[in-house]
Design a protein around this motif. Structure first.
Motif, PDB file in Angstrom:
ATOM      1  N   SER A 112      33.973  46.426  43.997  1.00 51.79           N
ATOM      2  CA  SER A 112      33.517  44.890  44.614  1.00 51.79           C
ATOM      3  C   SER A 112      34.607  44.574  44.909  1.00 51.79           C
ATOM      4  CB  SER A 112      32.648  44.307  43.430  1.00 51.79           C
ATOM      5  OG  SER A 112      33.239  44.181  42.343  1.00 51.79           O
ATOM      6  N   ARG A 113      35.887  44.397  44.299  1.00 47.30           N
ATOM      7  CA  ARG A 113      36.951  43.616  44.605  1.00 47.30           C
ATOM      8  C   ARG A 113      37.873  44.203  45.258  1.00 47.30           C
ATOM      9  NH1 ARG A 113      37.393  39.383  41.731  1.00 47.30           N
ATOM     10  NH2 ARG A 113      39.654  39.168  41.652  1.00 47.30           N
ATOM     11  N   THR A 114      37.567  45.365  46.310  1.00 51.94           N
ATOM     12  CA  THR A 114      38.437  45.939  47.350  1.00 51.94           C
ATOM     13  C   THR A 114      38.062  45.148  48.578  1.00 51.94           C
ATOM     14  OG1 THR A 114      36.675  47.760  48.171  1.00 51.94           O
ATOM     15  CG2 THR A 114      38.080  48.351  46.174  1.00 51.94           C
ATOM     16  N   ASN A 157      34.432  43.667  50.373  1.00 49.92           N
ATOM     17  CA  ASN A 157      34.414  42.207  51.144  1.00 49.92           C
ATOM     18  C   ASN A 157      34.250  42.412  52.636  1.00 49.92           C
ATOM     19  OD1 ASN A 157      35.393  40.127  48.683  1.00 49.92           O
ATOM     20  ND2 ASN A 157      36.456  42.203  48.573  1.00 49.92           N
ATOM     21  N   GLN A 199      31.756  37.810  43.788  1.00 47.67           N
ATOM     22  CA  GLN A 199      32.316  38.792  43.097  1.00 47.67           C
ATOM     23  C   GLN A 199      33.538  39.256  43.806  1.00 47.67           C
ATOM     24  OE1 GLN A 199      29.396  41.857  41.914  1.00 47.67           O
ATOM     25  NE2 GLN A 199      27.742  40.283  42.280  1.00 47.67           N
ATOM     26  N   GLY A 200      33.916  38.915  45.118  1.00 44.25           N
ATOM     27  CA  GLY A 200      34.758  39.637  45.785  1.00 44.25           C
ATOM     28  C   GLY A 200      36.429  39.202  45.514  1.00 44.25           C
ATOM     29  N   ALA A 201      37.251  39.661  46.285  1.00 42.21           N
ATOM     30  CA  ALA A 201      38.413  39.558  46.014  1.00 42.21           C
ATOM     31  C   ALA A 201      39.006  38.117  46.473  1.00 42.21           C
ATOM     32  CB  ALA A 201      39.153  40.617  46.941  1.00 42.21           C
ATOM     33  N   LYS A 256      37.174  35.128  49.626  1.00 39.19           N
ATOM     34  CA  LYS A 256      36.368  34.238  49.089  1.00 39.19           C
ATOM     35  C   LYS A 256      36.258  32.852  50.098  1.00 39.19           C
ATOM     36  CE  LYS A 256      36.475  35.483  44.294  1.00 39.19           C
ATOM     37  NZ  LYS A 256      35.499  34.965  43.248  1.00 39.19           N
TER      38      LYS A 256
END
Length: 167
Positions: free
Chosen positions: A42-44, A48, A77-79, A83
């Motif tokens: 999710s944070r890559t 995103n 939840q993103g990087a 956002k």
């Protein structure tokens, strides 16, 4: 670390597969791959980017609910790098859904900086919808200055500003 490298590599491969299926119009496979990226990575940047692409597709299909879901994923939840643009795009959707207050709330979460002219323009649109014309004028004027500094086209924004009722 070795684990992070493997994780990034796996996300990259999934993204490449997503992009290929998306380009070929296999939206079922693209949606499955996007979900896997969002669940596992999710944070890559890949997760995103996929969410932003799917939100764009949904807007083109006039599916504002699906677009909102994808943008909300990035906002929640993103990087960090993604956002602010997701907030701005989600604010635009809230305006399209006749919810200017929600748009203003989303805009207040954007860090000043790169997206400031876009943020100011959307803020102007929200304030216009709320019939707060003086504040809309201020926001549009700020957006005009920001876009001009970036060398971007401002005719449509100037039209919005000129069309504002006095007062």
């Amino acid at each position: 670390t070795q684990q992070q490298h493997k994780s990034t590599e796996a996300a990259s491969l999934l993204f490449t597969e997503f992009f290929g299926s998306h380009e070929e119009g296999d939206m079922d496979l693209a949606a499955t791959l996007a979900q896997q990226l969002q669940n596992d990575y999710s944070r890559t940047p890949y997760a995103n980017t996929v969410a932003l692409m799917l939100a764009h597709d949904a807007v083109e299909q006039n599916d504002l609910q699906k677009a909102s879901e994808q943008l909300s994923f990035v906002v929640n939840q993103g990087a960090p790098f993604a956002k602010d643009i997701a907030r701005a795009r989600l604010a635009q959707i809230k305006l399209a859904q006749q919810d200017p207050e929600a748009a203003l709330t989303l805009l207040s979460g954007i860090e000043p900086g790169t997206y400031q002219p876009l943020q100011d323009e959307i803020k102007g649109d929200a304030l216009f919808a709320l019939k707060q014309y003086m504040d809309a004028r201020i926001a549009y004027t700020e957006a005009l200055k920001g876009y001009a500094e970036l060398g971007l086209e401002t005719h449509l924004l100037q039209f919005k500003l000129d069309a504002l009722p006095q007062g």
